[in-house]
Design an enzyme around this catalytic site. Structure first.
Site, PDB file in Angstrom:
ATOM      1  N   ASP A   1       0.808  -1.225   0.000  1.00 21.08           N
ATOM      2  CA  ASP A   1       0.000   0.000   0.000  1.00 21.08           C
ATOM      3  C   ASP A   1       0.833   1.264   0.000  1.00 21.08           C
ATOM      4  OD1 ASP A   1      -2.659  -0.913   0.054  1.00 21.08           O
ATOM      5  OD2 ASP A   1      -2.490  -1.429   2.170  1.00 21.08           O
TER       6      ASP A   1
HETATM    7  O1  IFM Z   1      -1.083  -5.563   1.725  1.00 19.15           O
HETATM    8  C1  IFM Z   1      -1.259  -4.611   2.724  1.00 19.15           C
HETATM    9  C2  IFM Z   1      -2.500  -4.975   3.487  1.00 19.15           C
HETATM   10  O2  IFM Z   1      -3.596  -4.995   2.630  1.00 19.15           O
HETATM   11  C3  IFM Z   1      -2.734  -4.030   4.639  1.00 19.15           C
HETATM   12  N1  IFM Z   1      -1.577  -3.981   5.468  1.00 19.15           N
HETATM   13  C4  IFM Z   1      -0.338  -3.636   4.812  1.00 19.15           C
HETATM   14  C5  IFM Z   1      -0.069  -4.559   3.643  1.00 19.15           C
HETATM   15  C6  IFM Z   1       1.196  -4.103   2.908  1.00 19.15           C
HETATM   16  O3  IFM Z   1       1.125  -2.782   2.507  1.00 19.15           O
END
Ligand code: IFM
Length: 798
Positions: free
Chosen positions: A482
């Site tokens: 993200d």
């Molecule tokens: O993949 C994401 C997840 O959807 C939410 N927590 C952080 C992860 C990595 O950015």
């Protein structure tokens, strides 16, 4: 320092020093009623949604932390001495307490002032309330007169509004005591059901009545926080307890609490049961149901419901069992990892000590991945979730990035979200053989008709339409990571991991369609091959695969980059997506070992970003060594383990696996719970390496559960059987696995006399040798399998 250990059978974690570095919590719930409880009885309770159905308060990031909770005060009526049955908030010496976190329950034991207590917290399967079952034993050698008070602080409704608009929200709170029913009731005559903080005043009331009751006669009660605690006090010394002041009056405004007080006399060595129960009744059926409240605090009911919850977990966990030469591994893989995975699935990753359940709803990508945690034991739940996910999809394949139980969602431009749907559906079908799901009718957000198959095809369509300059996925507002949210600025660069992910998911779909003999796969094959070719031709950096293309030819994750030179996901997914050039994959994984592995496990990327780069995104704004900026981010380590298994490197896979075991590092360094995975472990690029954070609600558990069973011990479902393909460390000479698959229990004994890492000499099914390494489907209830590891059969590398 040592704060605790697993019980002999591994089913409980026993905390012997309750002054843990962070709250070490557990979840007690039945799928509708949820409650968290820490080793000091801190935590929240909610019905269905922590945002809309918040029953009790928890003061976020306040001091003292981990308050309030589910507290029980005991006071000696003669001496005036009082304490709580948990060390916080008013406990005596911490050494007097012991906490047992079990599968579906938490018990706190104490011996204070000659009174031994064990309070067991759990939520019955079929009623929406939590039980605080106290057993008190008088060990003081003299008769005692005790006054016992259960205490909770209510939120009543919308969790976020309770935080940001308490000054007005409190005008709608009501609480009263019903003497006949021996219960205190509380509700709010106003309810915001919007997902975000809003000025919109809805014309409705909270649809629940909260209740708090006991099996003993309630003599005194309190309904307002300021009256119970005293204005400048905390839960440590409530005036109601210190000065024996209960107003015994209702509340029609303010910070509403439930404090109910009972009395108990105990002869020397006498043992008695005091039960408190906190729960909710839907307003719709309140008049009908409230008369049953006295029944749910009867000891027989409590005993029966406790057994039910214990049996529930044992049934769930009984679908996979493993015995390896490593007891610690067995404890995690038979109990705590599948337990955590199921909890994350049920909680929807929204509420924990770190996540407050008030900001984001279910994540599409997280929820899709969580499905793999339950396909084995509770496929009906997996299916239900797949259908829920289907309803978050538009007919062009875009999906709500996150969504709420009120049907609202947010559309973002993450390139990976829709793809995870393929994982959920194909894993569900492999496990169950339920092809009918493909024909299941479920609407899109913007179109009434559609089947699950239509949704899968919409995802393919999304992928096809989301390719950029190099015919790789347009990054948008991120991919799995993200924090790579501004790659290529607002227009979005291209994600190389996204490309590998698309290939991997398309492979899964092609595999399904080929099994079903679907004709005319030309389009899908063409799309997969094109992306695969582009990865191979454009994304190899010499020793590893790059992470992304940004604007103006900028490359992220290259040896030429100043920071963030190498990212783990584009190396592991090279293997998972089965790229044709195996030498590149091998080299990429060796580069991970060389550049990313560390004392605490392999890092997500390195070197961490120290300079803010607005053309990359949030990752560069995060302190180095934490979260996505170079921490040991546990979720992608599971994929790395899978990749090493695919490449037949059992030793290395096991090394990564062992490094992440939550109880490996000293708790004063690690700090988070040692019985469940955390989202990340701070890496050596930060001043406090080894510190774990964001425990419980991480995809690590679901993936580690599946990667361990599917790829390390190597028993994984396929459309027409169960693949046997262990990839293990040479020190493991024996493994025994029990795996329920399509109604049969496979008892699989693997021997490894030649100390190999992979490869099988022969497989006997019920005494008969089979060809290949796939256990056929069977009508039998039990199937005995013997596997001799060695070098003869070329195992299926799926
Ligand atoms: O993949 C994401 C997840 O959807 C939410 N927590 C952080 C992860 C990595 O950015």
């Amino acid at each position: 320092m040592n704060y605790g250990h697993f019980s002999e059978d591994g089913k409980e974690y026993i905390i012997t020093n309750v002054k843990t570095p962070t709250p070490w919590i557990n979840y007690i719930y039945n799928g509708e009623y949820f409650s968290t409880v820490s080793n000091n009885a801190g935590g929240i309770s909610y019905i269905k949604s922590p945002l809309h159905g918040r029953i009790t308060r928890y003061r976020i990031n306040d001091v003292p932390s981990d308050r309030p909770g589910k507290y029980i005060y005991v006071k000696d009526e003669e001496t005036g001495k009082f304490w709580t049955l948990s060390w916080q908030p008013a406990g005596a010496d911490p050494g007097a307490y012991k906490v047992i976190h079990g599968l579906g329950y938490t018990a706190i034991e104490s011996l204070v002032d000659g009174i031994h207590a064990r309070v067991t917290y759990f939520v019955p399967m079929n009623n929406n309330h939590e039980v605080w079952n106290v057993v008190l034993t008088n060990k003081s050698g003299r008769k005692r007169r005790l006054s016992i008070t259960g205490y909770v602080e209510f939120a009543l409704g919308h969790g976020l509004i309770d935080l940001i608009n308490q000054c007005d929200d409190q005008h709608f709170n009501r609480a009263y005591f019903d003497k006949n029913l021996n219960a205190l009731f509380a509700t709010k005559t106003y309810w915001v059901t919007e997902t975000n903080g809003t000025q919109h005043q809805e014309n409705k009331e909270w649809n629940q009545w909260a209740f708090f009751t006991s099996n003993l006669r309630i003599n005194r009660y309190e309904t307002l926080r300021e009256r119970f605690l005293g204005f400048y006090n905390s839960e440590e010394k409530p005036v109601a307890i210190t000065e024996d002041k209960f107003s015994n009056s209702a509340a029609d405004y303010g910070n509403v609490v439930g404090a109910i007080n009972v009395n108990l006399e105990l002869e020397s060595d006498q043992r008695e049961n005091v039960i408190f129960s906190l729960g909710v009744l839907p307003k719709e059926h309140f008049d009908d149901k409230k008369k049953d409240i006295p029944k749910i605090v009867q000891p027989e009911y409590i005993e029966f419901s406790f057994k039910e919850i214990v049996n529930y977990w044992s049934e769930f966990l009984g679908h996979t069992k493993v015995e390896t030469p490593d007891r610690n591994v067995n404890i995690f893989m038979n109990n705590w990892v599948p337990y955590q995975a199921k909890v994350a699935f049920d909680v929807g990753r929204v509420a924990s000590y770190y996540y407050w359940g008030i900001s984001r709803g279910y994540g599409f990508r997280d929820t899709s991945q969580d499905v793999i945690a339950v396909t084995i034991a509770h496929p009906e739940k997996a299916k239900e979730r797949i259908l829920l996910l289907s309803r978050q999809m538009f007919s062009d394949g875009r999906v709500y990035h996150h969504f709420y139980d009120d049907g609202k969602g947010e559309l973002t431009r993450h390139c990976d979200d829709p793809g995870w749907y393929i994982l959920a559906v194909t894993e569900y079908i492999k496990e169950t053989g339920d092809y009918s799901i493909l024909k299941e009718k479920v609407s899109f957000v913007d179109r009434q008709e559609g089947t699950v198959l239509d949704h899968l095809l919409a995802v393919v369509n999304f992928m096809k339409n989301n390719l950029g300059r190099h015919s790789l996925p347009v990054f948008g507002r991120g991919d799995w990571n993200d924090t790579l949210d501004y790659i290529g600025g607002d227009d979005g660069g291209e994600s190389v991991w996204g490309a590998m992910f698309y290939v991997a998911m398309l492979n899964k779909l092609i595999e399904l369609f080929q099994f079903l003999k679907v004709e005319n796969l030309t389009e899908i094959l063409k799309l997969r091959d094109e992306i695969r070719r582009n990865i191979n031709q454009l994304c190899w950096d010499g020793d590893w695969f790059i992470r992304a293309f940004g604007n103006g030819g900028m490359v992220i994750g290259s040896n030429k980059s100043k920071e963030g030179k190498i990212f783990v996901n584009t190396q592991s997914w090279a293997a998972i997506s089965n790229l044709p050039d195996k030498s590149k994959i091998r080299r990429a994984l060796d580069s991970v070992k060389k550049h990313l592995d560390s004392e605490y496990g392999p890092k997500i990327c390195a070197p961490a970003f120290k300079e803010i780069d607005p053309n990359i995104g949030l990752v560069t704004r995060c302190v180095p060594g934490k979260k996505e900026n170079g921490a040991v981010f546990c979720h992608p380590v599971t994929w790395l383990i899978q990749a090493e298994c695919i490449m037949r490197n059992g030793e290395r896979a096991y090394d990564y696996f062992s490094k992440l075991l939550p109880n490996r590092v000293d708790s004063d360094i690690y700090q988070a719970e040692p019985y469940v995975y955390s989202q990340y472990i701070t890496s050596d690029e930060h001043a406090s390496p080894g510190k774990a954070s964001h425990s419980w609600q991480t995809g690590t558990a679901a993936w580690m559960y599946r990667v361990f069973y599917d790829y390390i011990v190597g028993i994984r479902p396929d459309y027409d059987g169960l693949i046997v393909d262990p990839v293990i460390p040479t020190s493991w000479n024996y493994i025994r696995i029990e795996r329920i698959f399509r109604g049969a229990k496979y008892i699989i004994e693997v021997e490894n006399p030649d100390k190999v890492q992979s490869g099988i000499s022969y497989i006997l099914v019920d005494g008969k040798e089979i060809e290949g390494n796939k256990l056929p489907l069977t009508d039998k209830k039990i199937c005995h399998v013997k596997v001799l590891m060695g070098k003869t059969i070329e195992t299926a590398n799926k």
